[in-house]
Structures are given as structure tokens and as C-alpha cells.
Design a protein around this motif. Structure first.
Motif, PDB file in Angstrom:
ATOM      1  N   SER A  70      20.448  38.311  89.759  1.00  9.81           N
ATOM      2  CA  SER A  70      19.756  38.126  88.489  1.00  9.81           C
ATOM      3  C   SER A  70      18.856  36.897  88.583  1.00  9.81           C
ATOM      4  N   ARG A  71      17.818  36.894  87.755  1.00 14.47           N
ATOM      5  CA  ARG A  71      16.928  35.743  87.686  1.00 14.47           C
ATOM      6  C   ARG A  71      17.404  34.801  86.590  1.00 14.47           C
ATOM      7  N   GLY A  72      17.252  33.517  86.814  1.00 17.22           N
ATOM      8  CA  GLY A  72      17.590  32.540  85.807  1.00 17.22           C
ATOM      9  C   GLY A  72      16.452  32.336  84.830  1.00 17.22           C
ATOM     10  N   ASN A  73      16.709  31.607  83.756  1.00 13.09           N
ATOM     11  CA  ASN A  73      15.673  31.304  82.771  1.00 13.09           C
ATOM     12  C   ASN A  73      14.633  30.348  83.332  1.00 13.09           C
ATOM     13  N   ALA A  74      15.060  29.445  84.199  1.00  9.19           N
ATOM     14  CA  ALA A  74      14.107  28.537  84.833  1.00  9.19           C
ATOM     15  C   ALA A  74      13.300  29.301  85.876  1.00  9.19           C
ATOM     16  N   LYS A  75      12.044  28.915  86.028  1.00  8.11           N
ATOM     17  CA  LYS A  75      11.186  29.605  86.973  1.00  8.11           C
ATOM     18  C   LYS A  75      11.751  29.505  88.380  1.00  8.11           C
ATOM     19  N   ASN A  76      11.670  30.601  89.100  1.00 10.79           N
ATOM     20  CA  ASN A  76      12.055  30.663  90.504  1.00 10.79           C
ATOM     21  C   ASN A  76      13.507  30.274  90.759  1.00 10.79           C
ATOM     22  N   THR A  77      14.379  30.717  89.858  1.00  7.58           N
ATOM     23  CA  THR A  77      15.811  30.584  90.096  1.00  7.58           C
ATOM     24  C   THR A  77      16.429  31.980  90.144  1.00  7.58           C
ATOM     25  N   VAL A  78      17.438  32.126  90.964  1.00  6.75           N
ATOM     26  CA  VAL A  78      18.096  33.411  91.106  1.00  6.75           C
ATOM     27  C   VAL A  78      19.573  33.178  91.382  1.00  6.75           C
ATOM     28  N   TYR A  79      20.391  34.115  90.936  1.00  6.97           N
ATOM     29  CA  TYR A  79      21.822  34.026  91.119  1.00  6.97           C
ATOM     30  C   TYR A  79      22.333  35.273  91.835  1.00  6.97           C
ATOM     31  N   LEU A  80      23.458  35.125  92.508  1.00  8.11           N
ATOM     32  CA  LEU A  80      24.139  36.265  93.104  1.00  8.11           C
ATOM     33  C   LEU A  80      25.607  36.180  92.695  1.00  8.11           C
ATOM     34  N   GLN A  81      25.998  37.056  91.786  1.00  6.24           N
ATOM     35  CA  GLN A  81      27.396  37.142  91.369  1.00  6.24           C
ATOM     36  C   GLN A  81      28.104  38.082  92.320  1.00  6.24           C
ATOM     37  N   MET A  82      29.122  37.582  92.990  1.00  4.42           N
ATOM     38  CA  MET A  82      29.841  38.369  93.995  1.00  4.42           C
ATOM     39  C   MET A  82      31.277  38.554  93.535  1.00  4.42           C
ATOM     40  N   ASN A  83      31.663  39.791  93.282  1.00  3.28           N
ATOM     41  CA  ASN A  83      33.007  40.127  92.836  1.00  3.28           C
ATOM     42  C   ASN A  83      33.713  40.976  93.889  1.00  3.28           C
ATOM     43  N   SER A  84      35.014  41.051  93.773  1.00  6.49           N
ATOM     44  CA  SER A  84      35.820  41.863  94.688  1.00  6.49           C
ATOM     45  C   SER A  84      35.462  41.568  96.138  1.00  6.49           C
ATOM     46  N   LEU A  85      35.419  40.287  96.465  1.00  6.46           N
ATOM     47  CA  LEU A  85      34.994  39.882  97.802  1.00  6.46           C
ATOM     48  C   LEU A  85      35.969  40.359  98.866  1.00  6.46           C
ATOM     49  N   LYS A  86      35.400  40.684 100.024  1.00  4.66           N
ATOM     50  CA  LYS A  86      36.166  41.176 101.153  1.00  4.66           C
ATOM     51  C   LYS A  86      35.967  40.228 102.345  1.00  4.66           C
ATOM     52  N   PRO A  87      36.894  40.209 103.284  1.00  2.33           N
ATOM     53  CA  PRO A  87      36.708  39.350 104.468  1.00  2.33           C
ATOM     54  C   PRO A  87      35.387  39.628 105.198  1.00  2.33           C
ATOM     55  N   GLU A  88      34.946  40.865 105.165  1.00  2.00           N
ATOM     56  CA  GLU A  88      33.688  41.199 105.840  1.00  2.00           C
ATOM     57  C   GLU A  88      32.455  40.652 105.127  1.00  2.00           C
ATOM     58  N   ASP A  89      32.630  40.081 103.952  1.00  2.00           N
ATOM     59  CA  ASP A  89      31.526  39.412 103.265  1.00  2.00           C
ATOM     60  C   ASP A  89      31.325  37.987 103.780  1.00  2.00           C
ATOM     61  N   THR A  90      32.231  37.531 104.629  1.00  2.00           N
ATOM     62  CA  THR A  90      32.111  36.187 105.190  1.00  2.00           C
ATOM     63  C   THR A  90      30.829  36.045 105.994  1.00  2.00           C
ATOM     64  N   ALA A  91      30.023  35.056 105.639  1.00  2.00           N
ATOM     65  CA  ALA A  91      28.722  34.850 106.278  1.00  2.00           C
ATOM     66  C   ALA A  91      28.066  33.609 105.689  1.00  2.00           C
ATOM     67  N   VAL A  92      26.974  33.206 106.307  1.00  2.00           N
ATOM     68  CA  VAL A  92      26.093  32.224 105.687  1.00  2.00           C
ATOM     69  C   VAL A  92      25.085  33.017 104.847  1.00  2.00           C
ATOM     70  N   TYR A  93      24.971  32.649 103.600  1.00  2.00           N
ATOM     71  CA  TYR A  93      24.074  33.343 102.684  1.00  2.00           C
ATOM     72  C   TYR A  93      22.810  32.518 102.486  1.00  2.00           C
ATOM     73  N   TYR A  94      21.672  33.187 102.645  1.00  2.00           N
ATOM     74  CA  TYR A  94      20.373  32.531 102.561  1.00  2.00           C
ATOM     75  C   TYR A  94      19.557  33.092 101.396  1.00  2.00           C
ATOM     76  N   CYS A  95      18.891  32.212 100.710  1.00  2.00           N
ATOM     77  CA  CYS A  95      17.951  32.607  99.659  1.00  2.00           C
ATOM     78  C   CYS A  95      16.546  32.620 100.249  1.00  2.00           C
ATOM     79  N   HIS A  96      15.756  33.584  99.828  1.00  2.00           N
ATOM     80  CA  HIS A  96      14.407  33.782 100.359  1.00  2.00           C
ATOM     81  C   HIS A  96      13.475  34.062  99.186  1.00  2.00           C
ATOM     82  N   ALA A  97      12.418  33.283  99.093  1.00  2.00           N
ATOM     83  CA  ALA A  97      11.458  33.437  98.002  1.00  2.00           C
ATOM     84  C   ALA A  97      10.104  33.854  98.563  1.00  2.00           C
ATOM     85  N   ILE A  98       9.541  34.917  97.997  1.00  2.00           N
ATOM     86  CA  ILE A  98       8.254  35.435  98.465  1.00  2.00           C
ATOM     87  C   ILE A  98       7.222  35.273  97.359  1.00  2.00           C
ATOM     88  N   PHE A  99       6.189  34.503  97.658  1.00  2.00           N
ATOM     89  CA  PHE A  99       5.102  34.279  96.715  1.00  2.00           C
ATOM     90  C   PHE A  99       3.896  35.118  97.143  1.00  2.00           C
TER      91      PHE A  99
END
Length: 117
Positions: A70-99
Motif C-alpha cells: 500500500s502507499r502511504g499518505n506521504a509522497k513516495n512512501t510504501v508499506y508491505l504488510q506481511m502476514n502468515s509468514l513462512k520460513p521461506e519468506d526469509t530474505a533481505v527485502y529491498y524497496c525500489h522506486a521508479i520515477f
């Protein structure tokens, strides 16, 4: 110069939840697309979720239903709500912005998510 900063990673038990945050600062423009990617040890970086400027979203099959971008109210903010996490979700998570092309695209430094069983 645009800077992208993620936060919210950590250690969680399987079945738990985490919320990642990302802010891209330094541009007067709104990003056309903001993505979350992840990279596990020994694996290629993969797209997890994407949100476009019109609000449309895309998800990797492996996270559909469990993750919400989801996008936040502030410009160029984004969230990732992660539920029911599994061991295979283990990773480094990167945000990427495309202008727009004249501005380019930018990556954050990544935030570690570890899911223990």
C-alpha cells in the motif's frame, strides 16, 4: 539525489506478521511505481509486490493473499504488510522506486526479514 530507506525488518516466528516501510526522499516528483523485492541467500532477487501510481497492484504468486502493498499518505512512501509468514519468506527485502525516465530508479539498502520455524 533520491534516497530510499526501508525499515521494519526483524525476526519473527512462522505464522507471525511484520510490516515493512519504505520512503523515497529527495525528489519533487511522485514515483510512478514502487516495488518490494527480496533476495534469499544463494537465490536471485525476485519481485514480491508492486504498486503503481494509479493504485493497481501486482504480487508474486508465493505471497498472494498473505502480503499487502500500500502507499502511504506521504509522497513516495510504501508499506508491505506481511502476514502468515513462512520460513521461506526469509530474505533481505529491498524497496525500489521508479520515477520518470529523466529521474530514473532507485534502490534502498535492504532490510533483513528472518522467519523461524
Amino acid at each position: 539525489q533520491v534516497q530510499v530507506v526501508e525499515s521494519g525488518g526483524g525476526l519473527v516466528l512462522a505464522g507471525g506478521s511484520l510490516r515493512l516501510s519504505c520512503a523515497a526522499s529527495g525528489s519533487i516528483y511522485t514515483a510512478n511505481t514502487m516495488d518490494w523485492f527480496r533476495q534469499a541467500p544463494g537465490k536471485q532477487r525476485e519481485l514480491v509486490a508492486r504498486i503503481n501510481r494509479d493504485g493497481s497492484t501486482n504480487y508474486a504468486d508465493s505471497v498472494k493473499v498473505r502480503f499487502t502493498i500500500s502507499r502511504g499518505n506521504a509522497k513516495n512512501t510504501v508499506y508491505l504488510q506481511m502476514n502468515s509468514l513462512k520460513p521461506e519468506d526469509t530474505a533481505v527485502y529491498y524497496c525500489h522506486a521508479i520515477f520518470v525516465a529523466q529521474i530514473g530508479d532507485y534502490w534502498g539498502q535492504g532490510t533483513q526479514v528472518t522467519v523461524s520455524s
